[in-house]
Design a protein around this motif. Sequence first.
Motif, PDB file in Angstrom:
ATOM      1  N   GLU A  28      39.145 -81.264 -23.113  1.00  0.00           N
ATOM      2  CA  GLU A  28      38.009 -81.230 -22.135  1.00  0.00           C
ATOM      3  C   GLU A  28      36.455 -81.839 -22.713  1.00  0.00           C
ATOM      4  N   ARG A  29      36.622 -81.894 -24.140  1.00  0.00           N
ATOM      5  CA  ARG A  29      35.529 -82.556 -24.291  1.00  0.00           C
ATOM      6  C   ARG A  29      35.995 -84.030 -24.849  1.00  0.00           C
ATOM      7  N   GLU A  30      36.995 -84.645 -24.359  1.00  0.00           N
ATOM      8  CA  GLU A  30      37.329 -85.874 -24.660  1.00  0.00           C
ATOM      9  C   GLU A  30      37.492 -86.218 -26.126  1.00  0.00           C
ATOM     10  N   GLN A  31      38.114 -85.259 -26.681  1.00  0.00           N
ATOM     11  CA  GLN A  31      38.393 -85.564 -28.237  1.00  0.00           C
ATOM     12  C   GLN A  31      39.999 -85.849 -28.236  1.00  0.00           C
ATOM     13  N   HIS A  32      40.413 -87.138 -27.625  1.00  0.00           N
ATOM     14  CA  HIS A  32      41.668 -87.262 -27.337  1.00  0.00           C
ATOM     15  C   HIS A  32      42.442 -87.731 -28.617  1.00  0.00           C
ATOM     16  N   ALA A  33      41.751 -88.228 -29.631  1.00  0.00           N
ATOM     17  CA  ALA A  33      42.704 -88.451 -30.812  1.00  0.00           C
ATOM     18  C   ALA A  33      42.885 -87.153 -31.654  1.00  0.00           C
ATOM     19  N   ALA A  34      41.913 -86.168 -31.601  1.00  0.00           N
ATOM     20  CA  ALA A  34      42.217 -85.212 -32.400  1.00  0.00           C
ATOM     21  C   ALA A  34      42.926 -84.028 -31.780  1.00  0.00           C
ATOM     22  N   ALA A  35      43.239 -84.225 -30.358  1.00  0.00           N
ATOM     23  CA  ALA A  35      44.137 -83.460 -29.628  1.00  0.00           C
ATOM     24  C   ALA A  35      45.368 -83.981 -29.969  1.00  0.00           C
ATOM     25  N   LEU A  36      45.668 -85.275 -29.714  1.00  0.00           N
ATOM     26  CA  LEU A  36      46.908 -86.085 -29.995  1.00  0.00           C
ATOM     27  C   LEU A  36      47.593 -85.638 -31.359  1.00  0.00           C
ATOM     28  N   ASP A  37      46.676 -85.682 -32.452  1.00  0.00           N
ATOM     29  CA  ASP A  37      47.143 -85.584 -33.936  1.00  0.00           C
ATOM     30  C   ASP A  37      47.513 -84.079 -33.964  1.00  0.00           C
ATOM     31  N   LEU A  38      46.915 -82.941 -33.190  1.00  0.00           N
ATOM     32  CA  LEU A  38      47.405 -81.667 -33.385  1.00  0.00           C
ATOM     33  C   LEU A  38      48.735 -81.554 -32.479  1.00  0.00           C
ATOM     34  N   VAL A  39      48.917 -82.058 -31.468  1.00  0.00           N
ATOM     35  CA  VAL A  39      49.853 -82.009 -30.591  1.00  0.00           C
ATOM     36  C   VAL A  39      51.229 -82.462 -31.535  1.00  0.00           C
ATOM     37  N   SER A  40      51.043 -83.482 -32.087  1.00  0.00           N
ATOM     38  CA  SER A  40      52.109 -84.056 -33.175  1.00  0.00           C
ATOM     39  C   SER A  40      52.493 -83.173 -34.275  1.00  0.00           C
ATOM     40  N   GLU A  41      51.647 -82.270 -34.603  1.00  0.00           N
ATOM     41  CA  GLU A  41      51.941 -81.540 -35.716  1.00  0.00           C
ATOM     42  C   GLU A  41      52.489 -80.274 -35.147  1.00  0.00           C
ATOM     43  N   LEU A  42      52.263 -79.987 -33.906  1.00  0.00           N
ATOM     44  CA  LEU A  42      52.995 -78.931 -33.526  1.00  0.00           C
ATOM     45  C   LEU A  42      54.224 -79.119 -32.815  1.00  0.00           C
ATOM     46  N   ARG A  43      54.555 -80.407 -32.404  1.00  0.00           N
ATOM     47  CA  ARG A  43      55.776 -80.807 -31.711  1.00  0.00           C
ATOM     48  C   ARG A  43      56.963 -80.535 -32.319  1.00  0.00           C
ATOM     49  N   PRO A  44      57.342 -80.722 -33.553  1.00  0.00           N
ATOM     50  CA  PRO A  44      58.567 -80.290 -33.973  1.00  0.00           C
ATOM     51  C   PRO A  44      58.914 -78.792 -33.752  1.00  0.00           C
ATOM     52  N   LEU A  45      57.994 -77.897 -33.680  1.00  0.00           N
ATOM     53  CA  LEU A  45      58.245 -76.486 -33.413  1.00  0.00           C
ATOM     54  C   LEU A  45      58.042 -75.944 -32.241  1.00  0.00           C
ATOM     55  N   MET A  46      57.719 -76.758 -31.232  1.00  0.00           N
ATOM     56  CA  MET A  46      57.473 -76.273 -29.745  1.00  0.00           C
ATOM     57  C   MET A  46      58.859 -75.688 -29.035  1.00  0.00           C
ATOM     58  N   HIS A  47      60.001 -75.998 -29.534  1.00  0.00           N
ATOM     59  CA  HIS A  47      61.155 -75.462 -28.994  1.00  0.00           C
ATOM     60  C   HIS A  47      61.353 -74.010 -29.737  1.00  0.00           C
ATOM     61  N   ARG A  48      60.539 -73.488 -30.576  1.00  0.00           N
ATOM     62  CA  ARG A  48      60.521 -72.226 -31.026  1.00  0.00           C
ATOM     63  C   ARG A  48      59.645 -71.403 -30.928  1.00  0.00           C
ATOM     64  N   LEU A  49      58.618 -71.723 -31.112  1.00  0.00           N
ATOM     65  CA  LEU A  49      57.249 -71.110 -31.343  1.00  0.00           C
ATOM     66  C   LEU A  49      56.446 -70.853 -30.098  1.00  0.00           C
ATOM     67  N   ARG A  50      55.781 -69.731 -29.877  1.00  0.00           N
ATOM     68  CA  ARG A  50      54.822 -69.629 -28.737  1.00  0.00           C
ATOM     69  C   ARG A  50      53.425 -69.851 -29.139  1.00  0.00           C
ATOM     70  N   PHE A  51      52.878 -71.126 -28.556  1.00  0.00           N
ATOM     71  CA  PHE A  51      51.672 -71.733 -28.868  1.00  0.00           C
ATOM     72  C   PHE A  51      50.706 -71.292 -27.893  1.00  0.00           C
ATOM     73  N   THR A  52      50.899 -70.340 -27.039  1.00  0.00           N
ATOM     74  CA  THR A  52      49.735 -69.892 -25.920  1.00  0.00           C
ATOM     75  C   THR A  52      49.635 -68.264 -25.958  1.00  0.00           C
ATOM     76  N   PRO A  53      48.411 -67.919 -25.555  1.00  0.00           N
ATOM     77  CA  PRO A  53      48.032 -66.597 -25.786  1.00  0.00           C
ATOM     78  C   PRO A  53      48.768 -65.800 -24.583  1.00  0.00           C
ATOM     79  N   THR A  54      48.677 -64.474 -24.609  1.00  0.00           N
ATOM     80  CA  THR A  54      48.740 -63.584 -23.562  1.00  0.00           C
ATOM     81  C   THR A  54      47.505 -63.373 -22.630  1.00  0.00           C
ATOM     82  N   PHE A  55      47.690 -63.612 -21.304  1.00  0.00           N
ATOM     83  CA  PHE A  55      46.696 -63.745 -20.536  1.00  0.00           C
ATOM     84  C   PHE A  55      46.222 -62.472 -20.050  1.00  0.00           C
ATOM     85  N   SER A  56      45.480 -61.847 -20.887  1.00  0.00           N
ATOM     86  CA  SER A  56      44.868 -60.667 -20.390  1.00  0.00           C
ATOM     87  C   SER A  56      43.580 -60.299 -20.929  1.00  0.00           C
TER      88      SER A  56
END
Length: 768
Positions: free
Chosen positions: A152-180
Amino acid sequence: MAEEAWETASAGYAMGRLEQALERALTADDAEVRRRAAARVDAWRNVLDGMASGRLTIGSRTPVAETPAWVTLEVAHGGFATGRYLAETPLREDESARLPEDAPGETDRERLNLWFLGDDGLAELGQALRTGNYRIDVPEESALLVVAWLLEREQHAAALDLVSELRPLMHRLRFTPTFSPSSTPSGAVVRLQPVAEVRSTLRQATVRPQIAAMLETLRVWNPLYDRLVALWCDTVDDELPELTADGAVVGGWPCQVWPDDWVERRSQWLDEFRAAAEVHRHPGDNFARLQAALERCPSDSSALSGREVGWIRRALANTIQAHGAPGSEARAALRAMQSTVAARPTYATLAHVLSCRLDRFPDDGGLPTLDAIDGEVTADEVPAAAGSAMPAHLLAKAARALEAPIGELVDRGVISSGEVLARVLPQITSQLLAANIEDPSLAAAYAQTYAAFRRRRSLLLLNLEHQVRFDELPWIEAVAPHRDRRTKVTRAAAQSLRETTVVALTAFPQAILPNPLVREFGALASQAELKMPLVEEVAADIFMGTFTQKWRTAASVASRVLFGTLYAQYYDLPPSWPTLEQPRYKRWGKATADDFADVCRQRSQEAANGGGGYVAQNGTVLEQSQILTTHNLAALVDGLQLTDWLREVAPDLSDRAFTWALQRQTQPVTTWISELQGIKNTAYAWRQAIFYLSFCDRAVRRDVLARLESRADARLAPAVEGLLQVAAGERFAAEGRTAGGGRRLLGWSAGPHWLARPVREDVHVSGG
C-alpha cells in the motif's frame, strides 16, 4: 584453537518424560487429565522419533531440520522441540469459504496464502489493518498483513523480499490473522487470561464426591430415614428403646403393635425409597438394616426372626441416642440445621452462575471491573439459590480476566509470582515498542505480533546459543526502517521498567527473577537505551562450562555497587574486576568470560563435599555466578537509580525474605528432589535478604537480625550464627565457616548438604 565440538541434548530426559506421561494417561482417574497426558505422550514420542532420525537436533536454536529459526515451534517441557509448527493448521471453515476452486498451489494452505497475495486478498488484508478487525495468536499470522502494508505504501522491493523468504513455507504455515475484533488491553492495564479461558475453567467445576455424598444424605436419605425410624417406632409397645451407659438396650420392643395405617405408610415409603435408589447411592448401616427388615415385614412380625427384631430394637436405640426420637425437639433442631446446609448452593452451582455472567463479554477480551459479574444470585439464574452471595474465592478466579494495572493484580493475588508477571508484562511492552511507529495500523499489528511472540516457549539451547529474537522475524525486520526512536517512548519504557522492577522486588522479595521476566526487562531496557547486563538463570544440566562477557560485566557492577556492604563481606565479593580492552577468549564463535568462569569454579570448591555428579558440580559453579552478579539485583538498582527507594523498603523486604526462608525449611520433605529444591530456594531467598539488608543502616540491620535470630530453629542456627558473626566483623574461611562456628548458607552442594534431612534413613541426599 581447535574448533569446539557442538553439543546436543541426551534422549534420556525425553524418555523419562514419556514414561511419566504414559503412566498418567493410563492411571489417572480424571478423563481430562488422561486426555492431556495422552497429548503429552504423542509430543514426547515425536521428540524421540525426531532425535532418533536426525530430524531434530535438541540444543540448537534451529532444532528442526530445514526450518528457519523464526518459525514458531511446539516445545515440550524442558525446551524440547517436537518438530510440529504451531502455525501449521488445517483451514478453518471461514478460510475454506474464501478459497477459490481454481486457486493455484499444492495444498489448501498454499492456495489460500497465494490468494491473499492477489488483489482481492490484499484488499481484505488492507481493510483489516485499517479497521483493526483481526487477531494474531501466533507471530506468523501477521506476515501477510505486513506485505499488504508495504505494498500500500509502494515498498515493492521490501514486500517482494519478504514474500520470497516466506514462499518456501507457504504450503504449510498460516500467514494470515483471524478476522475478528481484537480485545487487547490498552494503556497501562493487563489481564492474565481472556474471558473464554476463565469461563471454561469455571464450567469445569464439579461437586467433590464427599460433598455430593453429604448433600445426598441431607437432601434425600435423612428425610426418608426419619420416616423409616418413625414407622418402626410406631410398632413399639412401651417406652422407645434407648442405650444405657454400658451400651445395653433398654425400653420397649418393636413389632408389638401395628397401627391401622401402618401397611399403607410402609408401602408408600418403599415406593419412594425405590425411586430414590434408582438415582442415588444406597445408604448403609442402620438405614439399610431397618429398610431390609421393612421389605420382609408386610403387616406383622411373622416374617422376622427374634434375632432380627433384636437388631431393629438396637438400631432404633442407636439413632434415638444419637439424634433424638422422631418428633423430638432435638431431632427437629438437627434436621433444621442440616436442611439449611443442604439448601446452600454448591460451589459448582455458583461457578456455573458466574460463568454464565461472563457470556456477556467477548471471548478473547477481559473484564473492565468485577462489579459487572458480582452480586447475589437471582431467581432468574437459579431459583433455589436466589439471594446467595458470590463467594470471594470464585470472584478471585474470575479476576484472572480482569483488566487492571499490574500493581492491582498483584494485590489481588492474580499475579502470584515472577513467572506470572512475565506472562502479562508483554501486553505493556508491546505497546511501548509499537509507539515508535508513526502509522497506527502498522503499530497495532506490531504490538499484537510482539505479544504473540512472547507467548513462544523457550528452546533448550546449548553451545552458548541465544533464543530467537523478535527482530529476527522477517516481517518485523522488513518494517524496521519505519520505526523511530522517540524520546517520549524511551522515557516511557524506562518508567515502565522501573515500576515493574519495584513491583517484582516488593511482591516477591524472596525469589530470583525468572528468565522470561529477565528477557522482558531486557526488551524494556533496550527500548529505554539503558545498558544493563541482565543475566539469565542457567540450568545445571546444560551448563557449558563458561559464560559470555555479560556475566563478567554484571559481576563488575555488583562489586562496585556493593563495595564494603554486608553482602560483599558475607559472600567475599572481589572489590573490583580488571577492565578488559577486548575479549580474550572465544568459544563457539562467541566472546566468553573465561576468567569469570575460573573464579566461579574456584569459589565453588567451598560446596564440594565428597560427592555429587556433574549436575551438582555445575550447580555449585552456577550459584557462584549468581552470587557474584547478585542475579540482576545490583544491575537493576544501579541502572534504574533505585538506591534511595531501596533504602526505604529494604528493612521490610529483607525481613520478608528471611521469613520465607525460615518457613520453607519447616515444610515436610516428601522426596529427595523436593528437599534439594527447598534448600536451593531457601539459599536464594537468604541471598536476596542479605542484598536488601545491605541497604539498611546499622541500627535497622541489628533489629532485622535480632528478629531473625529469635525465630530461627536449630537447623538454620549455623547459618544465622554465620550471618551474625560476619555482621559483627568476622569472615568465613575457605570452607565457609567462621571461627565462631557459623556457616555460610549456599543452595548447592556436591555431596550431602549440611541442611538436608534424609527422606528415609537409608537415603543420603546429595547434589543440588
